[in-house]
Design a protein around this motif. Structure first.
Motif, short mmCIF file in Angstrom:
data_model
loop_
_atom_site.label_atom_id
_atom_site.label_comp_id
_atom_site.label_asym_id
_atom_site.label_seq_id
_atom_site.Cartn_x
_atom_site.Cartn_y
_atom_site.Cartn_z
N ALA A 26 -20.71 17.19 -32.55
CA ALA A 26 -22.19 17.00 -32.68
C ALA A 26 -22.66 17.86 -33.80
CB ALA A 26 -22.60 17.05 -31.69
N VAL A 27 -22.21 19.22 -33.82
CA VAL A 27 -22.79 20.26 -34.55
C VAL A 27 -22.33 19.96 -35.88
CG1 VAL A 27 -22.52 22.69 -35.21
CG2 VAL A 27 -23.02 21.97 -33.05
N GLY A 28 -21.06 19.43 -36.11
CA GLY A 28 -20.63 19.24 -37.46
C GLY A 28 -21.22 17.96 -38.03
N ARG A 29 -21.52 16.85 -37.22
CA ARG A 29 -22.39 15.94 -38.03
C ARG A 29 -23.70 16.14 -38.26
NH1 ARG A 29 -19.50 12.63 -33.98
NH2 ARG A 29 -21.04 13.19 -32.41
N ARG A 40 -30.11 12.63 -29.85
CA ARG A 40 -29.15 11.51 -29.94
C ARG A 40 -27.90 12.03 -29.48
NH1 ARG A 40 -29.81 10.23 -34.56
NH2 ARG A 40 -28.45 11.38 -35.92
N GLU A 41 -27.20 13.23 -29.98
CA GLU A 41 -25.89 13.64 -29.80
C GLU A 41 -25.92 14.29 -28.24
OE1 GLU A 41 -23.50 13.25 -31.41
OE2 GLU A 41 -24.36 13.05 -33.29
N LEU A 42 -27.03 14.36 -27.57
CA LEU A 42 -26.80 15.09 -26.24
C LEU A 42 -26.79 14.01 -25.32
CD1 LEU A 42 -27.54 17.46 -24.45
CD2 LEU A 42 -30.02 16.84 -24.29
N MET A 43 -26.66 12.80 -25.53
CA MET A 43 -26.49 11.42 -24.54
C MET A 43 -25.20 11.52 -24.06
SD MET A 43 -28.51 8.51 -26.49
CE MET A 43 -28.07 7.19 -25.39
N THR A 44 -23.95 11.59 -24.76
CA THR A 44 -22.77 11.49 -24.33
C THR A 44 -22.40 12.63 -23.26
OG1 THR A 44 -22.21 10.28 -26.13
CG2 THR A 44 -20.41 10.84 -24.97
N PRO A 45 -22.58 13.91 -24.09
CA PRO A 45 -22.37 15.05 -23.03
C PRO A 45 -23.21 15.14 -21.72
CG PRO A 45 -22.72 15.69 -25.27
CD PRO A 45 -23.05 14.45 -25.26
N GLY A 46 -24.31 14.68 -21.65
CA GLY A 46 -25.23 14.46 -20.44
C GLY A 46 -24.62 13.23 -19.66
N LEU A 47 -24.20 12.36 -20.13
CA LEU A 47 -23.56 11.12 -19.14
C LEU A 47 -22.34 11.75 -18.58
CD1 LEU A 47 -24.35 8.07 -21.03
CD2 LEU A 47 -25.16 8.86 -18.91
N ARG A 106 -19.80 8.10 -38.03
CA ARG A 106 -19.46 9.02 -39.19
C ARG A 106 -20.96 9.14 -39.92
NH1 ARG A 106 -15.52 9.14 -36.59
NH2 ARG A 106 -13.45 8.50 -37.43
N VAL A 107 -20.72 10.12 -40.62
CA VAL A 107 -21.89 10.58 -41.55
C VAL A 107 -21.98 10.02 -42.83
CG1 VAL A 107 -23.30 12.54 -42.26
CG2 VAL A 107 -21.88 12.89 -40.45
N GLU A 149 -23.29 24.37 -53.25
CA GLU A 149 -22.02 24.63 -52.80
C GLU A 149 -21.71 25.77 -51.52
OE1 GLU A 149 -20.01 25.98 -56.54
OE2 GLU A 149 -19.96 23.73 -56.89
N LEU A 150 -22.85 26.90 -51.65
CA LEU A 150 -22.88 27.81 -50.78
C LEU A 150 -23.43 27.32 -49.29
CD1 LEU A 150 -24.58 30.61 -52.82
CD2 LEU A 150 -22.11 30.42 -52.09
N ALA A 151 -24.21 26.22 -49.30
CA ALA A 151 -24.56 25.49 -48.10
C ALA A 151 -23.38 24.81 -47.58
CB ALA A 151 -25.80 24.60 -48.37
N SER A 152 -22.61 24.40 -48.40
CA SER A 152 -21.42 23.33 -47.76
C SER A 152 -20.41 24.32 -47.09
CB SER A 152 -20.75 22.77 -49.07
OG SER A 152 -21.56 21.77 -49.51
N GLU A 153 -20.24 25.74 -47.91
CA GLU A 153 -19.33 26.60 -47.41
C GLU A 153 -19.82 27.33 -46.09
OE1 GLU A 153 -18.72 29.83 -50.17
OE2 GLU A 153 -17.42 28.43 -51.62
N ALA A 154 -21.18 27.30 -45.78
CA ALA A 154 -21.67 27.93 -44.84
C ALA A 154 -21.62 26.86 -43.36
CB ALA A 154 -23.05 28.26 -45.00
N THR A 155 -21.55 25.52 -43.76
CA THR A 155 -21.52 24.69 -42.47
C THR A 155 -20.54 23.83 -42.37
OG1 THR A 155 -22.78 22.90 -43.91
CG2 THR A 155 -24.21 24.22 -42.94
N GLY A 156 -19.36 23.76 -43.34
CA GLY A 156 -18.25 23.16 -43.20
C GLY A 156 -17.93 22.48 -44.52
N PRO A 157 -16.55 22.09 -44.38
CA PRO A 157 -16.03 21.59 -45.61
C PRO A 157 -16.83 20.09 -46.06
CG PRO A 157 -14.74 20.73 -43.70
CD PRO A 157 -15.65 21.84 -43.20
N LYS A 158 -16.66 19.67 -47.21
CA LYS A 158 -17.20 18.53 -47.81
C LYS A 158 -16.70 17.39 -47.24
CE LYS A 158 -18.59 20.81 -52.24
NZ LYS A 158 -18.47 20.79 -53.64
#
Length: 252
Positions: free
Chosen positions: A34-37, A78-85, A223-224, A242-251
């Motif tokens: 969820a964090v990645g998405r 939205r992402e909290l629904m599945t872990p909550g269930l 999928r995003v 590019e710096l934002a992509s490096e900070a949050t994950g691969p493209k």
């Protein structure tokens, strides 16, 4: 009915403890994905704003901060629904399908595994974060070096570990224990071998399992969509993107 304790030599009790230990790993997987998405959506929004509003880098335009805040807020809900269930339905499934002793073993396995996993995630995530800071201070080549690139990747994994999955295991364990306490009288009441009781237990357990499986499948299959314009970015905006992509994950 005489209660003889939770006997681990019974197959259903052993299965319950194994399920309790497995729930934490599934929960962490859902949280990290969820964090990645969410991070990918934020990167897309940043790129689009840099492309559509070149004045942001020149200081003549202000970024639209509200759009990023909206993405984070809506995505988190939205992402909290599945872990909550997962936290609510897993004790119901185990309790009604495997009876009361297995529910107790489920909670024991969840508490033991969850505590150890939370400590591991927090320590590992903090170690990766500190490794990146150490390299950025000039050790092992400093910024821009290969060790720095490696630590950025490690920190990309470490931040969800120490800031999301690790701390979230505490409320997960609390919610599962609370739900187990609430349903315990019903689990004991309908745990007898009567035909009506058996049918009711199976219906409740299968229904909860189907709902949980459907939500997990939906969460795993999402999928995003990177809706980015094909027009080239200005050099300064490209560098920041590019710096934002490096900070949050691969493209993606």
């Amino acid at each position: 009915m005489l209660f003889l304790g939770i006997r681990v030599d019974h197959a259903e009790v052993l299965v319950g403890s194994l399920i309790g230990g497995s729930v934490e790993f599934l929960f962490c997987s859902l949280a990290i994905r969820a964090v990645g998405r969410a991070a990918s959506q934020v990167v897309v929004e940043v790129r689009n704003q840099f492309r559509d509003h070149p004045g942001i880098m020149a200081g003549t335009e202000l970024p639209e901060y509200g759009r990023v805040v909206d993405i984070c807020t809506k995505t988190s809900l939205r992402e909290l629904m599945t872990p909550g269930l997962l936290a609510v339905l897993s004790p119901v499934i185990v309790g009604f399908f495997l009876k009361a002793e297995a529910l107790g073993a489920f909670l024991a396995g969840a508490i033991l595994t969850g505590q150890l996993l939370a400590v591991m995630l927090s320590n590992a995530g903090g170690a990766w974060d500190n490794a990146k800071k150490l390299v950025e201070e000039g050790r092992y080549g400093g910024k821009g070096s290969e060790p720095h690139k490696a630590t950025v990747i490690g920190d990309t994994v470490g931040d969800p570990f120490k800031d999301t999955a690790g701390p979230a295991l505490n409320p997960l364990i609390k919610v599962m224990n609370l739900v187990a306490l609430l349903i315990a009288p019903l689990v004991v009441k309908y745990g007898s071998a009567g035909t009506g009781h058996v049918v009711l237990r199976i219906v409740v357990a299968v229904g909860a399992a189907l709902v949980l499986a459907a939500m997990i499948w939906y969460s795993k299959s999402r999928r995003v969509e990177l809706l980015v314009s094909e027009e080239p970015m200005v050099p300064e905006a490209q560098k920041v993107s590019e710096l934002a992509s490096e900070a949050t994950g691969p493209k993606a």
